[in-house]
Design an enzyme around this catalytic site. Structure first.
Site, PDB file in Angstrom:
ATOM      1  NE  ARG A   4      21.911 -34.323   1.182  1.00 54.95           N
ATOM      2  CZ  ARG A   4      20.897 -33.469   1.164  1.00 54.95           C
ATOM      3  NH1 ARG A   4      19.699 -33.867   0.847  1.00 54.95           N
ATOM      4  NH2 ARG A   4      21.087 -32.215   1.464  1.00 54.95           N
TER       5      ARG A   4
ATOM      6  CE  LYS B 230      13.778 -35.663   5.595  1.00 58.77           C
ATOM      7  NZ  LYS B 230      14.725 -34.540   5.351  1.00 58.77           N
TER       8      LYS B 230
END
Lengths: 294, 294
Positions: B94, B191
């Site tokens: 990430r 999202k």
């Protein structure tokens, strides 16, 4: 911004603050965030001078090594090409060979990692055995092993004991340096290690009866060596036994073991934050730092 | 000894055993010992063939990365020049850019570490964002990103729900692959992440009323995304909500959060050992392994 800065990991903040004061090198924080999934986010000051000194001792090293790698690898992107790692306690120095076939020689692997990502290393009393000189572990990186023996000796000189005891032959030179700095006679025991926690100590002859003895060692970890040495000193009639060490690498269980062995006091340097810290490495590290970032 | 072997870290033993069976590559253990001072001793089989495959998922990665480095760096000394790393869950995917100035880009730093110490990487559904292809992270190392979507789809096909829901646009292609494998229609939500634990989910229009929905995702970590999606599905009248994921990267607190949101069941692959494991990656990894150690 061209003057060097100190960069402190949160766990090294106290020592780094003392080092900043002693060296007159300004201090900036390295920020750590731990995500819920166990990953670490490392944030450095956004702009760095060409020379920086990162401060972190590497006790309980695995998490710290990964975060240190992240910080060191990020420095050049932020302008710092010359990275001095100030790691008063250096990790993985004991695994300097494969003691059984197939074992990783972690001393070498960690040294290679640091060699690739730092230019200078300052450390204190690294626990070396078969590799005699710290410098031999590195190629590119300039490694400096400082000794806390003079500082520990100076501390003990304020209230000198009757004897110093070094726990094994390997520590003889270091014990002699502490002894010289406090003007106290010393003896060295013989140590036979039998696994992580079992150790046999053979005490040399000396007039121990009624004496006050300080056991000096580079690192106190399991505590079994100094506890065993203390028991034997008491068995020979010693009146009071204390411990002075560079690296206090232990928790509650070892503290109890040492107390149970009758050890009246432990003093250590601030290489590892610990309740026994009494002696600051800041002046020693500051002098070395000024030399290498001049 | 010239045939390749699998080397399993203790935490990856179950998956490695299934992989050994599915691939007909023999399995040998990597032994770990943790010293009282937090250092790790890594022991490999004393003799290795020229090709080895080391199995370890890298969830809660910091300790694991250091031990993995020790193992990978030791392989060549023991005869294994070609190191395949089988890491079904890959860490630090990430942190693919500095989200604020001064942040370490750990994705790149971890990739460089693996690049230096392994020749091949097999992983499953790496959580990529701005770097679209896993291969782009590596220089020397040959990286293969496998997809668990067909296996998850096959599992769901045994008792197909009415709908699949992908939690965000980035997962659209992957959700479509799961849907294709089980013959179930799908929708994808929007999202918006607001910090580690806060997330907003916008549900697309669909006849959710009275339906059984499986939310599919590559990784469930904090659980906030799927919990929020479940709450919204129930608000639109869904009868039953389940979750299927590749990587179940969560503990008790998240399990409670998911149960509180009304999620009836979670199924996951065995990339990370977890109570929800129902789908083995062994056939997928075995096929890829046979290709790369042929």
């Amino acid at each position: 911004m061209t003057s060097p800065v100190l960069l402190a990991f949160p766990d090294a903040e106290s020592l780094a603050a003392r080092l900043a004061e002693a060296s007159a090198v300004p201090l900036k924080p390295i920020r750590l965030h731990r995500f819920p999934d166990g990953e670490s986010l490392v944030t450095l000051p956004p702009e760095l001078p060409p020379q920086v000194a990162l401060v972190r001792s590497l006790h309980h090293p695995n998490e710290k090594l990964v975060e240190l790698l992240f910080a060191l690898a990020t420095c050049p992107e932020l302008g710092a090409q010359r990275r001095v790692l100030v790691a008063p306690y250096l990790c993985y120095m004991r695994q300097d060979k494969a003691f059984a076939p197939g074992q990783a020689v972690s001393q070498r692997i960690v040294a290679e990692l640091l060699d690739r990502h730092a230019e200078v290393l300052l450390t204190v009393d690294p626990h070396l055995h078969r590799v005699a000189r710290l410098e031999a572990l590195f190629g590119r990186l300039a490694a400096h092993a400082l000794s806390a023996a003079p500082l520990i000796g100076a501390f003990l000189a304020a209230d000198p004991p009757d004897w110093l005891l070094g726990p094994d032959e390997e520590a003889e030179q270091w014990t002699a340096a502490v002894a010289a700095a406090c003007g106290v006679p010393y003896r060295v025991a013989a140590k036979v290690r039998r696994g992580d926690r079992a150790v046999e100590v053979r005490l040399p002859a000396a007039p121990w009866r009624q004496s006050r003895v300080v056991i000096v060692d580079d690192v106190v970890s399991s505590g079994h060596t100094v506890a065993e040495a203390a028991r034997q000193l008491f068995a020979r009639g010693a009146a009071r036994v204390e411990v002075a060490c560079t690296h206090a690498l232990y928790g509650e269980a070892t503290a109890e073991l040492l107390a149970d062995a009758g050890i009246a006091r432990v003093v250590s340097t601030d290489s590892i934050p610990h309740p026994t810290n009494r002696i600051s490495l800041a002046p020693l590290l500051a002098a070395a730092l000024r030399e290498c970032i001049r």
